[in-house]
Each structure stands twice: as structure tokens, then as C-alpha cells.
Design a protein around this motif. Sequence first.
Motif, PDB file in Angstrom:
ATOM      1  N   SER A  98      -8.328  -7.654   0.498  1.00  0.00           N
ATOM      2  CA  SER A  98      -8.168  -8.176   1.851  1.00  0.00           C
ATOM      3  C   SER A  98      -6.857  -7.697   2.461  1.00  0.00           C
ATOM      4  CB  SER A  98      -8.206  -9.701   1.844  1.00  0.00           C
ATOM      5  OG  SER A  98      -9.435 -10.154   1.341  1.00  0.00           O
ATOM      6  N   VAL A  99      -5.782  -7.789   1.695  1.00  0.00           N
ATOM      7  CA  VAL A  99      -4.482  -7.316   2.184  1.00  0.00           C
ATOM      8  C   VAL A  99      -4.537  -5.800   2.395  1.00  0.00           C
ATOM      9  CG1 VAL A  99      -2.045  -7.036   1.565  1.00  0.00           C
ATOM     10  CG2 VAL A  99      -3.185  -9.226   1.195  1.00  0.00           C
ATOM     11  N   TRP A 100      -5.207  -5.103   1.497  1.00  0.00           N
ATOM     12  CA  TRP A 100      -5.363  -3.655   1.636  1.00  0.00           C
ATOM     13  C   TRP A 100      -6.061  -3.328   2.959  1.00  0.00           C
ATOM     14  CZ3 TRP A 100      -3.626   0.121  -1.618  1.00  0.00           C
ATOM     15  CH2 TRP A 100      -4.082   1.414  -1.393  1.00  0.00           C
ATOM     16  N   ALA A 101      -7.097  -4.096   3.292  1.00  0.00           N
ATOM     17  CA  ALA A 101      -7.815  -3.872   4.553  1.00  0.00           C
ATOM     18  C   ALA A 101      -6.913  -4.173   5.750  1.00  0.00           C
ATOM     19  CB  ALA A 101      -9.074  -4.730   4.602  1.00  0.00           C
ATOM     20  N   PHE A 102      -6.093  -5.210   5.645  1.00  0.00           N
ATOM     21  CA  PHE A 102      -5.163  -5.533   6.732  1.00  0.00           C
ATOM     22  C   PHE A 102      -4.170  -4.392   6.963  1.00  0.00           C
ATOM     23  CE2 PHE A 102      -5.619 -10.275   5.724  1.00  0.00           C
ATOM     24  CZ  PHE A 102      -6.443 -10.491   6.820  1.00  0.00           C
ATOM     25  N   LEU A 103      -3.739  -3.770   5.876  1.00  0.00           N
ATOM     26  CA  LEU A 103      -2.688  -2.760   5.957  1.00  0.00           C
ATOM     27  C   LEU A 103      -3.221  -1.332   6.042  1.00  0.00           C
ATOM     28  CD1 LEU A 103      -0.244  -4.239   3.301  1.00  0.00           C
ATOM     29  CD2 LEU A 103      -0.176  -4.518   5.782  1.00  0.00           C
ATOM     30  N   ALA A 104      -4.535  -1.184   6.171  1.00  0.00           N
ATOM     31  CA  ALA A 104      -5.127   0.149   6.239  1.00  0.00           C
ATOM     32  C   ALA A 104      -4.523   0.939   7.385  1.00  0.00           C
ATOM     33  CB  ALA A 104      -6.639   0.047   6.415  1.00  0.00           C
TER      34      ALA A 104
END
Length: 113
Positions: A98-104
Motif C-alpha cells: 500500500s505504501v509502495w503504491a502511494f509512493l509510486a
Amino acid sequence: MTYWFINVWFLLAAVLIAVVALLLTRQSQAAGTRTRPDIRAALGALAVVLVLTAIFDNAIIGFGIVDYDPSKISGVRLGFAPLEDFAYTVAAALIVPSVWAFLAKRPNRSESS
């Protein structure tokens, strides 16, 4: 207070973060700015870290490095490890993608023009 009572808050927060990530990436995916988290990859990672958690938790509990107050756990164990101990692994498997998707990486306006 039991470990499940504490875990519920972590799991609820992780689920909330995952839902927000999915909703935001769904909206911005239409604009081409973010990629959606791959659910299959997250489930695969969850399977791997659950196995690793089972191995290492059983080792550290079996060797007496860590122990749990029997009055604060459910009593259900996988080997030596109480079931409650796996909640943090599940929470991490929800939060990390989820954090990875936010920071994409989002394309610059000048690149997308």
C-alpha cells in the motif's frame, strides 16, 4: 489486555491503509499517474513471510529467547508460536504494498505532454 486486542488495532489500521491505497490508485490509474498494487504479488509475499515467521518465531520461542504470558494469548499455537504472533506479518503484508503504491513514481507534467 490480550495480544488479540492489540492486534485488532494494527490489523484495522493495515486494512484501512490498504483500502485507501486501492481507492486512490484506482482513481489515479485512470489518469495514468500510479500503478495499482499487484494483489497476487502481495499474496505471494504474504505466504513467504508467514512461513519465515513460523520458522523463526518457533526457533526463538523454542530456545526460550522470547515467551508469552499464557493469560494474554488465545492458546492456539502453530508449533511454539501463538497464533497472535502472525498478525504483525499480515499487517505488514497489507501495509508495505500500500505504501509502495502511494509512493509510486508519477510522471512529470512535462514528460506526459
